[in-house]
Design an enzyme around this catalytic site. Sequence first.
Site, mmCIF file in Angstrom:
data_model
loop_
_atom_site.group_PDB
_atom_site.id
_atom_site.type_symbol
_atom_site.label_atom_id
_atom_site.label_comp_id
_atom_site.label_asym_id
_atom_site.label_seq_id
_atom_site.Cartn_x
_atom_site.Cartn_y
_atom_site.Cartn_z
ATOM 1 N N LYS A 1 0.663 -1.333 0.100
ATOM 2 C CA LYS A 1 0.002 -0.039 -0.146
ATOM 3 C C LYS A 1 0.868 0.998 -0.109
ATOM 4 O O LYS A 1 0.454 2.375 -0.291
ATOM 5 C CB LYS A 1 -1.018 -0.024 1.238
ATOM 6 C CG LYS A 1 -2.183 -1.093 1.017
ATOM 7 C CD LYS A 1 -3.131 -0.804 1.883
ATOM 8 C CE LYS A 1 -4.493 -1.597 1.738
ATOM 9 N NZ LYS A 1 -4.394 -3.131 1.847
ATOM 10 N N GLU B 1 -10.715 6.843 2.885
ATOM 11 C CA GLU B 1 -11.714 5.802 3.783
ATOM 12 C C GLU B 1 -11.213 4.556 3.889
ATOM 13 O O GLU B 1 -10.248 4.345 3.209
ATOM 14 C CB GLU B 1 -12.988 5.739 2.853
ATOM 15 C CG GLU B 1 -13.069 4.462 1.793
ATOM 16 C CD GLU B 1 -12.199 4.652 0.656
ATOM 17 O OE1 GLU B 1 -12.023 5.873 0.277
ATOM 18 O OE2 GLU B 1 -11.644 3.656 0.067
ATOM 19 N N SER C 1 1.787 -9.732 -0.689
ATOM 20 C CA SER C 1 1.385 -8.327 -0.745
ATOM 21 C C SER C 1 1.666 -7.598 0.714
ATOM 22 O O SER C 1 1.721 -6.557 0.738
ATOM 23 C CB SER C 1 0.157 -8.255 -1.058
ATOM 24 O OG SER C 1 -0.959 -9.092 -0.473
HETATM 25 C C1 LIG Z 1 -5.073 -4.120 1.317
HETATM 26 C C2 LIG Z 1 -4.411 -5.316 1.033
HETATM 27 C C3 LIG Z 1 -4.801 -6.298 -0.073
HETATM 28 C C4 LIG Z 1 -5.990 -5.945 -0.993
HETATM 29 O O1 LIG Z 1 -5.808 -4.662 -1.849
HETATM 30 P P1 LIG Z 1 -5.495 -5.179 -3.557
HETATM 31 O O2 LIG Z 1 -5.959 -3.694 -3.813
HETATM 32 O O3 LIG Z 1 -6.327 -5.934 -3.683
HETATM 33 O O4 LIG Z 1 -4.032 -5.388 -3.430
HETATM 34 C C5 LIG Z 1 -4.163 -7.370 -0.139
HETATM 35 N N1 LIG Z 1 -2.823 -7.662 0.667
HETATM 36 C C6 LIG Z 1 -2.568 -6.751 1.662
HETATM 37 C C7 LIG Z 1 -1.556 -7.145 2.624
HETATM 38 C C8 LIG Z 1 -3.366 -5.735 2.023
HETATM 39 O O5 LIG Z 1 -2.947 -4.960 2.761
#
Ligand SMILES: *Cc1c(COP(=O)(O)O)cnc(C)c1O
Length: 391
Positions: free
Chosen positions: A91, A113, A373
């Site tokens: 993020k 948000e 992610s």
């Molecule tokens: C917010 C988040 C997601 C989901 O968001 P995408 O826009 O689909 O990438 C996925 N993994 C993590 C660790 C997150 O914090």
Amino acid sequence: MSIMGAPSASGRFGEYGGRFVPESLIPACFKLEEAFTQAWADQEFTNEYHRILTEYGGRPTPVTELRRLSEQLGIRVLLKREDLAHTGSHKINNVIGQALLTKRMGKTRMIAETGAGQHGVATATAAALLGLDCVIYMGEVDVARQALNVFRMKLLGASVVSVTSGSRTLKDAINEAMREWVASVESTHYCIGSVMGPHPYPFMVREFQRIIGDEAVVQAGEILDGGVPDYVVACVGGGSNAAGTFAGFVDTPAKLVGVEPEGGAAITHGIPGVVHGMRSNLLQDDVGQVLEAYSISAGLDYPGVGPEHSYLSSIGRAAYATANDAEVLNALQILSRLEGIIPALEPAHAMAYVMREAGKAIPLGSTVLVTMSGRGDKDAELVARILGETS
Ligand SMILES: *Cc1c(COP(=O)(O)O)cnc(C)c1O
């Protein structure tokens, strides 16, 4: 239109995307599009974006070969480590980009948000770094559920507005943030957290996240002696980490796979509709009423999905699959034990797919790159509670 190039002038990826907002927000969307297009072509801006992500954000994040898991599965698994970026997920790439753009537009304030709180914390982080005021809208129910993240946002200098309308959750917070954006657009930028919303957001956020894929294609090439992974897999909530990853590989022969939670699978189970400023696949009932999504991971329980994923699915360039909660919890434990990496619940969906399909949809001997992610610290308490109940 080249695949994963710029969308059409009206912000369409095929029949998806667009700019479905009230009349009063059209000028703001146009101005944002113009500011982003100019900034993204300005080397001074992109240098500053890359400088911050390197010196502050911890980029480039490494690619790790998972040797023990690979041996067990009979496929070669590489992990793109967004869990090692500052704040523990991808993020940060998006919010640094949007915070820099906020300053460039001469604005002094960012609003956002948040549901589970992760995007709120990331936005507050970027605002602190760049000296911007920051207000986070959060449903009253989520404020109560996510007390620690509310405290983090406040520590970082943001104010948190508890939204008491409707179901007092994410969709009400989105409505409130939109209203506030209309009212204060001269001073305020609305920082959307995924590849969602009206044009230019899905395009802009994908571009701010393409650094994941642009790095990974080079790093994987070094590990694979100039080769490309056979499969590139990422989890899909709104779809920003997946879109950023896919952007780096879309012009290679790699097969792209997005993994949705079984209870929030907008691509797999949804049909096209309009929500939150965009046309995309959406979980809805027979009369078009938006359905509640469910997922063990709060970051994925959204009934819609970014429009470019609907497009990539419709033309067959990316495939989409699902993973259920049991598979996700299992994958989280296996990755922790075999590799010493505790994943967030969201990317545990991508791992669950790879573990389930090794030797099936993914032939033995294949090479697979998975985007990790984010790290699992935020979910440890929830996972402990669930595993404690079931064991
Ligand atoms: C917010 C988040 C997601 C989901 O968001 P995408 O826009 O689909 O990438 C996925 N993994 C993590 C660790 C997150 O914090």
